[in-house]
Structures are given as C-alpha cells and as structure tokens.
Write an enzyme that holds these catalytic residues in place. Structure first.
Site, PDB file in Angstrom:
ATOM      1  N   GLY A  11       0.842  -1.202   0.000  1.00 15.90           N
ATOM      2  CA  GLY A  11       0.000   0.000   0.000  1.00 15.90           C
ATOM      3  C   GLY A  11       0.872   1.244   0.000  1.00 15.90           C
ATOM      4  O   GLY A  11       1.918   1.262   0.643  1.00 15.90           O
ATOM      5  N   ASP A 136       0.892   2.349   9.089  1.00 16.37           N
ATOM      6  CA  ASP A 136       0.542   1.528  10.261  1.00 16.37           C
ATOM      7  C   ASP A 136       1.597   1.588  11.373  1.00 16.37           C
ATOM      8  O   ASP A 136       1.307   1.223  12.510  1.00 16.37           O
ATOM      9  CB  ASP A 136       0.358   0.061   9.848  1.00 16.37           C
ATOM     10  CG  ASP A 136      -0.689  -0.110   8.758  1.00 16.37           C
ATOM     11  OD1 ASP A 136      -1.562   0.769   8.635  1.00 16.37           O
ATOM     12  OD2 ASP A 136      -0.625  -1.113   8.015  1.00 16.37           O
ATOM     13  N   ARG A 286      -4.129   7.627   3.627  1.00 21.06           N
ATOM     14  CA  ARG A 286      -2.853   7.368   2.948  1.00 21.06           C
ATOM     15  C   ARG A 286      -2.539   8.422   1.895  1.00 21.06           C
ATOM     16  O   ARG A 286      -1.522   8.330   1.205  1.00 21.06           O
ATOM     17  CB  ARG A 286      -2.915   6.003   2.250  1.00 21.06           C
ATOM     18  CG  ARG A 286      -2.847   4.859   3.180  1.00 21.06           C
ATOM     19  CD  ARG A 286      -2.361   3.563   2.588  1.00 21.06           C
ATOM     20  NE  ARG A 286      -2.656   3.271   1.234  1.00 21.06           N
ATOM     21  CZ  ARG A 286      -3.144   2.105   0.800  1.00 21.06           C
ATOM     22  NH1 ARG A 286      -3.419   1.153   1.672  1.00 21.06           N
ATOM     23  NH2 ARG A 286      -3.326   1.882  -0.470  1.00 21.06           N
TER      24      ARG A 286
HETATM   25  O1  F6P Z   1      -0.900  -1.136   5.357  1.00 21.20           O
HETATM   26  C1  F6P Z   1      -1.487   0.080   5.029  1.00 21.20           C
HETATM   27  C2  F6P Z   1      -2.986  -0.059   4.949  1.00 21.20           C
HETATM   28  O2  F6P Z   1      -3.533   1.195   4.612  1.00 21.20           O
HETATM   29  C3  F6P Z   1      -3.657  -0.610   6.207  1.00 21.20           C
HETATM   30  O3  F6P Z   1      -3.800   0.361   7.208  1.00 21.20           O
HETATM   31  C4  F6P Z   1      -4.952  -1.116   5.644  1.00 21.20           C
HETATM   32  O4  F6P Z   1      -5.464  -2.153   6.449  1.00 21.20           O
HETATM   33  C5  F6P Z   1      -4.544  -1.635   4.301  1.00 21.20           C
HETATM   34  O5  F6P Z   1      -3.340  -0.973   3.948  1.00 21.20           O
HETATM   35  C6  F6P Z   1      -5.558  -1.407   3.208  1.00 21.20           C
HETATM   36  O6  F6P Z   1      -5.101  -2.063   2.088  1.00 21.20           O
HETATM   37  P1  F6P Z   1      -5.634  -1.825   0.608  1.00 21.20           P
HETATM   38  O7  F6P Z   1      -5.119  -0.508   0.139  1.00 21.20           O
HETATM   39  O8  F6P Z   1      -5.054  -2.967  -0.156  1.00 21.20           O
HETATM   40  O9  F6P Z   1      -7.122  -1.841   0.682  1.00 21.20           O
END
Ligand code: F6P
Length: 359
Positions: A11, A136, A286
């Site tokens: 991610g 995280d 993010r």
């Molecule tokens: O590891 C970063 C993160 O944003 C986590 O906090 C979250 O659980 C996960 O990635 C979400 O993943 P994706 O972007 O694959 O939905």
C-alpha cells in the site's frame, strides 16, 4: 559507475517520493556517474522487467508529492515462491532482471510483506537496502515508519471535524481508523483529537465498558461520545478464543457488518438506544502531501541509505532508533510485527485523563 534499482511495494503512503528523492540526491551529490532504474508497480516491475531509467529531473519537486512516482502493487510474500499463471519462477525472474541490468544494489521501499520479500532476495544473494514505509507504523526495529505521522494528521483532522457535529446532536460517533492488525494510528489520532474511547487490537474491548464510558459522560453533562476505533479492534470474548475459532467468529461478523465499527455501533444502540453514526475515512489516510515530520524522517532515511550504498553496505533496513538513524540487519527484523504494548506510557497517560480503552 554505480547502478541502483528502486521499487515501492505494498500500500502506498505519503512520503515514498520524499524518501526516494533523499536516496538519489544523496548518491548524485557524491558520485560522478550514477544510473537509477525504477521498477514499476512494486515487485511486479522487477519480475516482469518493467522498468525505466530515472534522471535527476524525476526527483525534482517530489518532496511534497504523495503517492509514488513508480506506482505500487501488493505481491503477497507467500506467493513469491509459487510460479505465476504462465509458470514463471518469480524469484528467478527478479534475480535475472537484477543481474541483466548489472545493478550494484536494489533499494526497496515498503512495509512488512515487502520486507519479507526483500529479505528473501537478500538470502538469494542480491544487495538489498530496505526503507520502512507504512501508515501503520508496525515495522519491527524502527521507532517510526515514514507515512505514519501524515496519516495521524489526517485521521486526527477527521475526528476533529466529527467533534463539532457530534456535540451539536448529542450522538455517539465512531470513527474507524486504519492500521491493519495494530493500533498505533488509532492510538495517536485518538489522543491527538481528544477521542473519549480508543479501541485498538492490542486491547480487546468489553462492550459493557464502552457503554459505561458513554453513561459516565452523560452523567457529567456530555451528551455525545466519540470513539476512535481501529479497523482491527476485537471484542474480548472473541480474542479469548483459540486463534482459528476467533478468525471464524470475526469472519461471521464481517458477513453481517461492513466492518467492526458497525458491529460496535449496533451493540451500543441495542444497549442505549442512542443515535449512532459511523465514519470511515479509509484511504484518505494514505493520501495527500507528507507532513513536515515525515518529510524530515524520509530525507534522513533516504540520505542514510545513500551513505550505506556509497560504502557498499547491504542487507540492512534503515531505521529510526531513539532519534538516530541506524542500520539494522534485515535478517533480524523480517517477519516480525511491532504492536502497541498495552502497558506503554501513551496508554497509561491517556487513561489517567479519562480516555477509555474499553478494558
Ligand atoms: O498497510 C497500510 C494499509 O492502509 C492498512 O492500514 C490497511 O489495512 C490496508 O493498507 C488497506 O489495504 P488496501 O489498500 O489494499 O485496501
């Protein structure tokens, strides 16, 4: 001549570009001849030879830019040893692309899963430097990952916004915070925004304690309560079950509710009859520009990575330990998770001022 490869995997987060900039500026400033190859979309680019040569121009003006100029993807570690749909041996393919370009080293920016593959490539004989990214903050061996504080700011801002509307309507508000299996982001954003209840996976919650906290606030004249809930929060009766059974129970909840916050909302409503709203900021956490803290951390981590590369010291993660940037052997940290210690000072400080952790 030095040739380095670079990729971002897993991610994304806010300070990936800032970190890559730090690495390349640190090298370019000290070398006459440098070639930088950027592999596109994480390990996928390394497996399938999808790369492009990057120039100084690519690293100019990206300190403040979120996302990643290289793109990223999730390539699960557990599938790395399995051939792809066309029978391609992924690990062999990655090695071949590395050798074909005659790379001196590969700089890999990513979280836990990414780090495990980075360590695998190290074991396979490649020169690797891993740089710890994730909102995280769950990477073992570093006090801080870049991306974390930017996400804390966004989650804090989301809860701040909820505060005014929650108080106007005397409602219970749940804000669900990311963090995967750990509670760092929820703990920090919850404290920063003055949440009344903070629920994290490391402290399984008792729903009756949450209701006590809501009632206590009501008795003191506050008709609203704000809960910062980690996406990985878990009820104590389920946490007490053997791992397999607990997983099954959580899967049942996931079938019934969009996420754990909705289950908590349902339980609170049944007990109190209060109006409840759930807000999930999700991937907003993010996104956007890295905060000042992350820009500094990323620049320091990138610069230290450049130093290691110039000294030809490989097989390390660049970490922040007690305020100093250090190198940590990858083999010592790969596969380990940094969770919140329920007896840490942040939590005891928060409890002292009346924040409930549902325990
Ligand atoms: O590891 C970063 C993160 O944003 C986590 O906090 C979250 O659980 C996960 O990635 C979400 O993943 P994706 O972007 O694959 O939905």
């Amino acid at each position: 001549m030095m040739r380095i490869g670079m990729l971002t995997s897993g991610g994304d987060c806010q300070a990936l570009n800032a970190t890559m900039r730090g690495v390349v500026k640190g090298l370019a400033n000290n070398l006459d001849e440098l070639e930088v190859y950027g592999f596109m979309n994480g390990y996928k680019g390394l497996i399938y030879g999808d790369y492009r040569m990057l120039t100084d121009h690519d690293f100019s003006g990206i300190l403040t830019r979120g996302g990643t100029i290289l793109g990223t993807s999730r390539q699960p570690f557990k599938l790395m040893r399995e051939p792809d749909e066309n029978g391609l041996d992924k690990v062999e393919a990655m090695k071949q692309n590395y050798y074909k370009l005659r790379l001196d080293c590969l700089v890999i920016l990513g979280g836990n899963g990414t780090q495990k593959t980075a360590n695998l490539l190290r074991e396979e004989g490649l020169n690797i430097i891993h740089l710890p990214k994730t909102i995280d903050n769950d990477i073992y061996g570093t006090d801080m990952t870049f991306g974390f504080y930017s996400a804390v700011d966004i989650a804090t801002n989301a809860i701040d916004c909820i505060h005014t509307t929650a108080s106007s309507h005397n409602r219970v508000f749940i804000v669900e915070v990311m963090g995967h299996k750990v509670g760092w982001l929820t703990l920090y954003a919850g404290i920063a925004s003055g949440a009344d209840v903070i629920l994290i996976p490391e402290i399984p919650y008792d729903i009756s304690k949450i209701i006590d906290a809501i009632n206590k606030r009501k008795m003191r004249g506050s008709g609203f309560t704000i809960l910062a809930v980690a996406e990985g929060a878990i009820p104590k009766e389920i946490a007490a079950l053997p791992k397999k059974e607990a997983k099954k129970k959580m899967a049942e909840i996931a079938k019934q509710f969009p996420s754990i916050s909705y289950k908590i909302a349902d339980d609170i409503f049944k007990e109190t009859g209060m109006e409840i709203r759930v807000t999930v900021p999700g991937h907003m956490q993010r996104g956007g520009s890295p905060c000042a803290y992350d820009r500094i951390l990323s620049t320091r981590i990138g610069s230290e990575a450049a130093k290691l590369i110039l000294e030809r010291q490989y097989g390390y993660m660049v970490a922040l330990v007690n305020g100093k940037i250090k190198k940590i052997p990858l083999e010592d940290v790969a596969g380990k998770l940094k969770t919140v210690d329920p007896s840490c000072q942040e939590i005891s400080d928060a409890k002292r001022i009346g924040i409930s952790f549902g325990d």
